[in-house]
Write a protein that holds these residues in place. Structure first.
Motif, PDB file in Angstrom:
ATOM      1  N   SER A 134       0.882  -1.233   0.446  1.00  0.00           N
ATOM      2  CA  SER A 134      -0.318  -0.053  -0.002  1.00  0.00           C
ATOM      3  C   SER A 134       1.061   1.416   0.031  1.00  0.00           C
ATOM      4  CB  SER A 134      -1.514   0.015   0.814  1.00  0.00           C
ATOM      5  OG  SER A 134      -1.901  -1.169   0.625  1.00  0.00           O
ATOM      6  N   ASP A 135       0.469   2.159  -0.859  1.00  0.00           N
ATOM      7  CA  ASP A 135       1.264   3.602  -0.821  1.00  0.00           C
ATOM      8  C   ASP A 135       0.528   4.161   0.807  1.00  0.00           C
ATOM      9  OD1 ASP A 135       2.587   3.456  -3.241  1.00  0.00           O
ATOM     10  OD2 ASP A 135       0.775   3.493  -3.604  1.00  0.00           O
ATOM     11  N   ILE A 136      -0.620   4.855   0.515  1.00  0.00           N
ATOM     12  CA  ILE A 136      -1.172   4.842   2.050  1.00  0.00           C
ATOM     13  C   ILE A 136      -2.257   3.961   2.902  1.00  0.00           C
ATOM     14  CG2 ILE A 136      -2.290   6.982   2.423  1.00  0.00           C
ATOM     15  CD1 ILE A 136      -1.918   7.182  -0.457  1.00  0.00           C
ATOM     16  N   PHE A 137      -1.464   4.398   4.876  1.00  0.00           N
ATOM     17  CA  PHE A 137      -2.442   3.919   5.244  1.00  0.00           C
ATOM     18  C   PHE A 137      -3.212   5.099   6.382  1.00  0.00           C
ATOM     19  CE2 PHE A 137      -2.312   2.095   9.635  1.00  0.00           C
ATOM     20  CZ  PHE A 137      -3.409   1.314   9.472  1.00  0.00           C
ATOM     21  N   VAL A 138      -4.037   4.533   6.688  1.00  0.00           N
ATOM     22  CA  VAL A 138      -5.597   5.620   7.121  1.00  0.00           C
ATOM     23  C   VAL A 138      -6.130   4.789   8.369  1.00  0.00           C
ATOM     24  CG1 VAL A 138      -7.009   7.280   6.822  1.00  0.00           C
ATOM     25  CG2 VAL A 138      -5.429   7.257   5.078  1.00  0.00           C
ATOM     26  N   SER A 139      -5.840   5.306   9.105  1.00  0.00           N
ATOM     27  CA  SER A 139      -6.556   4.407  10.413  1.00  0.00           C
ATOM     28  C   SER A 139      -7.361   5.552  11.044  1.00  0.00           C
ATOM     29  CB  SER A 139      -5.298   4.453  12.030  1.00  0.00           C
ATOM     30  OG  SER A 139      -6.462   4.131  12.976  1.00  0.00           O
ATOM     31  N   THR A 140      -8.694   4.972  11.554  1.00  0.00           N
ATOM     32  CA  THR A 140      -9.462   5.330  11.524  1.00  0.00           C
ATOM     33  C   THR A 140     -10.449   5.271  13.079  1.00  0.00           C
ATOM     34  OG1 THR A 140     -11.098   4.222  10.278  1.00  0.00           O
ATOM     35  CG2 THR A 140     -10.857   6.093   9.048  1.00  0.00           C
ATOM     36  N   LEU A 141      -9.406   4.195  13.513  1.00  0.00           N
ATOM     37  CA  LEU A 141      -9.979   3.678  14.424  1.00  0.00           C
ATOM     38  C   LEU A 141      -9.970   4.243  15.703  1.00  0.00           C
ATOM     39  CD1 LEU A 141      -7.565   0.667  15.158  1.00  0.00           C
ATOM     40  CD2 LEU A 141      -9.816   0.426  14.352  1.00  0.00           C
ATOM     41  N   PRO A 142     -11.444   3.855  16.729  1.00  0.00           N
ATOM     42  CA  PRO A 142     -12.048   4.877  18.032  1.00  0.00           C
ATOM     43  C   PRO A 142     -11.100   4.483  19.423  1.00  0.00           C
ATOM     44  CG  PRO A 142     -13.075   2.833  17.800  1.00  0.00           C
ATOM     45  CD  PRO A 142     -12.268   3.385  16.562  1.00  0.00           C
ATOM     46  N   ASN A 143     -11.433   4.958  19.807  1.00  0.00           N
ATOM     47  CA  ASN A 143     -10.004   4.684  20.885  1.00  0.00           C
ATOM     48  C   ASN A 143     -11.097   3.397  22.343  1.00  0.00           C
ATOM     49  OD1 ASN A 143      -8.628   4.708  23.032  1.00  0.00           O
ATOM     50  ND2 ASN A 143      -9.793   6.172  24.524  1.00  0.00           N
ATOM     51  N   THR A 144     -10.610   2.418  22.053  1.00  0.00           N
ATOM     52  CA  THR A 144     -10.762   1.187  22.756  1.00  0.00           C
ATOM     53  C   THR A 144     -10.191   0.628  23.677  1.00  0.00           C
ATOM     54  OG1 THR A 144     -10.953  -0.545  21.417  1.00  0.00           O
ATOM     55  CG2 THR A 144     -12.895   1.071  21.155  1.00  0.00           C
ATOM     56  N   PRO A 145     -10.503  -0.752  24.283  1.00  0.00           N
ATOM     57  CA  PRO A 145      -9.525  -1.452  24.932  1.00  0.00           C
ATOM     58  C   PRO A 145      -8.921  -1.807  24.060  1.00  0.00           C
ATOM     59  CG  PRO A 145     -11.034  -1.267  26.347  1.00  0.00           C
ATOM     60  CD  PRO A 145     -11.616  -0.690  25.692  1.00  0.00           C
ATOM     61  N   HIS A 146      -9.677  -2.767  23.563  1.00  0.00           N
ATOM     62  CA  HIS A 146      -8.714  -3.145  21.633  1.00  0.00           C
ATOM     63  C   HIS A 146      -7.823  -2.375  21.278  1.00  0.00           C
ATOM     64  CE1 HIS A 146     -11.878  -6.491  23.293  1.00  0.00           C
ATOM     65  NE2 HIS A 146     -12.557  -6.133  23.372  1.00  0.00           N
ATOM     66  N   THR A 147      -7.938  -1.174  20.857  1.00  0.00           N
ATOM     67  CA  THR A 147      -7.256  -0.761  19.880  1.00  0.00           C
ATOM     68  C   THR A 147      -5.861   0.336  20.524  1.00  0.00           C
ATOM     69  OG1 THR A 147      -8.804   1.097  19.979  1.00  0.00           O
ATOM     70  CG2 THR A 147      -9.155  -0.225  18.424  1.00  0.00           C
ATOM     71  N   PHE A 148      -6.102   0.326  22.085  1.00  0.00           N
ATOM     72  CA  PHE A 148      -4.695   0.915  22.325  1.00  0.00           C
ATOM     73  C   PHE A 148      -3.067   0.675  22.359  1.00  0.00           C
ATOM     74  CE2 PHE A 148      -1.956   1.735  26.198  1.00  0.00           C
ATOM     75  CZ  PHE A 148      -1.898   3.290  25.965  1.00  0.00           C
ATOM     76  N   GLY A 149      -2.673   1.730  21.687  1.00  0.00           N
ATOM     77  CA  GLY A 149      -1.250   0.856  21.372  1.00  0.00           C
ATOM     78  C   GLY A 149      -1.099  -0.210  20.131  1.00  0.00           C
ATOM     79  N   LEU A 150      -1.652  -0.076  19.225  1.00  0.00           N
ATOM     80  CA  LEU A 150      -2.160  -0.931  18.721  1.00  0.00           C
ATOM     81  C   LEU A 150      -1.556  -1.151  17.473  1.00  0.00           C
ATOM     82  CD1 LEU A 150      -3.496  -4.166  16.774  1.00  0.00           C
ATOM     83  CD2 LEU A 150      -4.680  -2.159  16.238  1.00  0.00           C
ATOM     84  N   LEU A 151      -1.334   0.379  16.512  1.00  0.00           N
ATOM     85  CA  LEU A 151      -0.173   0.811  15.626  1.00  0.00           C
ATOM     86  C   LEU A 151       1.378   0.571  16.272  1.00  0.00           C
ATOM     87  CD1 LEU A 151      -2.858   3.640  14.358  1.00  0.00           C
ATOM     88  CD2 LEU A 151      -2.918   0.681  13.503  1.00  0.00           C
ATOM     89  N   ASN A 152       2.180  -0.339  16.302  1.00  0.00           N
ATOM     90  CA  ASN A 152       3.884  -0.012  16.915  1.00  0.00           C
ATOM     91  C   ASN A 152       4.208  -0.976  15.891  1.00  0.00           C
ATOM     92  OD1 ASN A 152       2.779  -2.693  16.805  1.00  0.00           O
ATOM     93  ND2 ASN A 152       2.679  -3.054  18.748  1.00  0.00           N
ATOM     94  N   LYS A 153       5.390  -0.931  15.859  1.00  0.00           N
ATOM     95  CA  LYS A 153       6.522  -1.344  14.957  1.00  0.00           C
ATOM     96  C   LYS A 153       6.493  -2.418  14.887  1.00  0.00           C
ATOM     97  CE  LYS A 153      11.629  -2.209  15.035  1.00  0.00           C
ATOM     98  NZ  LYS A 153      12.163  -2.367  15.852  1.00  0.00           N
ATOM     99  N   ALA A 154       5.617  -3.614  15.402  1.00  0.00           N
ATOM    100  CA  ALA A 154       5.548  -4.470  14.778  1.00  0.00           C
ATOM    101  C   ALA A 154       4.141  -4.635  13.636  1.00  0.00           C
ATOM    102  CB  ALA A 154       4.684  -5.693  15.654  1.00  0.00           C
ATOM    103  N   PHE A 155       3.403  -3.606  13.958  1.00  0.00           N
ATOM    104  CA  PHE A 155       2.337  -3.591  12.967  1.00  0.00           C
ATOM    105  C   PHE A 155       2.763  -2.524  11.681  1.00  0.00           C
ATOM    106  CE2 PHE A 155      -1.095  -1.354  11.019  1.00  0.00           C
ATOM    107  CZ  PHE A 155      -2.380  -2.188  11.043  1.00  0.00           C
ATOM    108  N   PHE A 156       3.341  -2.019  12.059  1.00  0.00           N
ATOM    109  CA  PHE A 156       4.077  -1.632  10.580  1.00  0.00           C
ATOM    110  C   PHE A 156       5.407  -1.558  10.506  1.00  0.00           C
ATOM    111  CE2 PHE A 156       2.488   2.866  12.996  1.00  0.00           C
ATOM    112  CZ  PHE A 156       1.446   3.209  11.603  1.00  0.00           C
ATOM    113  N   SER A 157       6.589  -3.269  10.611  1.00  0.00           N
ATOM    114  CA  SER A 157       6.850  -3.506   9.806  1.00  0.00           C
ATOM    115  C   SER A 157       6.760  -4.137   8.732  1.00  0.00           C
ATOM    116  CB  SER A 157       7.948  -4.518  11.163  1.00  0.00           C
ATOM    117  OG  SER A 157       6.307  -5.953  11.023  1.00  0.00           O
ATOM    118  N   CYS A 158       6.037  -4.198   8.569  1.00  0.00           N
ATOM    119  CA  CYS A 158       5.103  -5.085   6.889  1.00  0.00           C
ATOM    120  C   CYS A 158       5.091  -3.765   5.702  1.00  0.00           C
ATOM    121  CB  CYS A 158       4.137  -5.643   6.877  1.00  0.00           C
ATOM    122  SG  CYS A 158       2.893  -4.810   7.240  1.00  0.00           S
ATOM    123  N   CYS A 159       5.168  -2.238   6.011  1.00  0.00           N
ATOM    124  CA  CYS A 159       5.019  -1.404   5.746  1.00  0.00           C
ATOM    125  C   CYS A 159       6.320  -1.029   4.398  1.00  0.00           C
ATOM    126  CB  CYS A 159       5.010   0.077   6.664  1.00  0.00           C
ATOM    127  SG  CYS A 159       2.895  -0.023   7.003  1.00  0.00           S
TER     128      CYS A 159
END
Length: 314
Positions: free
Chosen positions: A194-219
């Motif tokens: 992907s060229d662009i990544f957009v997060s529209t996620l709300p703030n919940t216990p399940h989404t806290f800190g989700l976007l971390n190094k491991a998540f972005f490592s494939c980009c």
């Protein structure tokens, strides 16, 4: 007082607690909603129109509260365990997708067409052209396929993007505008090219800190937009992700702590663009239109639209 005609049925009493009370007051009076009066007494109000951050510290004062209409989409300020939850909470939906689309696509055009560079060159009287790329054919991945994400998908498709959705079910939303859709566990497959990544996620216990190094490592050199909630991003790892070239540039409108502290490293980073939570503002006219429609449902005993689950936080 909005309704002056005597009625046999009891009046509903609404209290305003927003950053723009005068504007909301004018709009409410103009609506002339039946069986509704504005009160300045928190204890007698059964309806509250308010912004969550302002309401949170006064919630206990609303002893008769039955329905709270938030002027925001995000209601995390009302989710604290110590706050009462014996009322119906509704937020505003369906009005932010256009604004988020303008924000994301506007910055994409600025970035790929080098508009900021040309503005700098103008001040230096420099006439120099630079090779640019079109939005046509670029791939955008959107995390969150609700109203905002789906509207952004429709708008982006019209500009020539291929749009990929990511959610926690893997099921397309109603009237889906996505070209393809992935379960959150398959996010790496969606993001790797992907060229662009957009997060529209709300703030919940399940989404806290989700976007971390491991998540972005494939980009690979991706443009990252956070227009959801700041708590979803692990801010500490973002700089490392930029240094590792997982992220080419980050456009951040939301942060875990707002306002962003003066000494925060994001301020001076050349690969980070900061905006002060303005990607999609709540316009009072649109909020009142949402409230007016829901109030009609309230008066006639129907279930309210845009009900928030206190268990889920959205």
């Amino acid at each position: 007082m909005i309704c002056t005609k005597e009625k046999s049925e009891p009046m509903n009493k609404i209290y305003l607690l927003t950053e723009h009370d005068e504007q909301y007051l004018t709009l409410l009076k103009h609506c002339q909603l039946p069986d509704l009066v504005i009160t300045n007494d928190k204890s007698e109000a059964n309806i509250l129109l308010g912004s969550p951050p302002l309401v949170a510290s006064h919630l206990a004062d609303f002893q008769s509260l039955q329905w709270l209409q938030s002027t925001y989409a995000g209601v995390e300020a009302l989710m604290a365990a110590e706050l009462k939850k014996d009322y119906q909470l509704t937020n505003v939906k369906g009005i932010f997708g256009q604004l988020i689309s303008e924000y994301v696509i506007g910055y994409c055009i600025q970035y790929f067409r080098h508009f900021q560079l040309y503005q700098t060159q103008q001040t230096a009287r420099c006439w120099q052209a630079h090779q640019y790329s079109s939005l046509l054919g670029k791939k955008m991945a959107i995390l969150g396929t609700g109203s905002i994400g789906n509207t952004l998908a429709k708008t982006s498709q019209a500009m020539g993007f291929e749009v990929i959705g990511i959610n926690r079910t893997g099921i397309p939303p109603k009237d889906s505008a996505f070209d393809n859709l992935f379960h959150i566990n398959e996010a790496s497959s969606a993001l790797s090219d992907s060229d662009i990544f957009v997060s529209t996620l709300p703030n919940t216990p399940h989404t806290f800190g989700l976007l971390n190094k491991a998540f972005f490592s494939c980009c690979q050199h991706i443009l990252f937009f956070n227009v959801g909630r700041g708590s979803t991003l692990d801010e500490t790892s973002l700089l490392e992700c930029i240094n590792n070239q997982y992220i080419q540039h980050a456009f951040l409108d939301v942060f875990e702590h707002e306002p962003l502290p003066d000494d925060h490293p994001f301020w001076q980073h050349e690969s980070i663009t900061i905006t002060p939570h303005i990607a999609a503002s709540s316009f009072p006219e649109q909020v009142i239109d949402t409230f007016r429609q829901n109030y009609d449902r309230w008066r006639h005993g129907f279930s309210l639209d845009n009900l928030v689950s206190f268990d889920k936080g959205y």
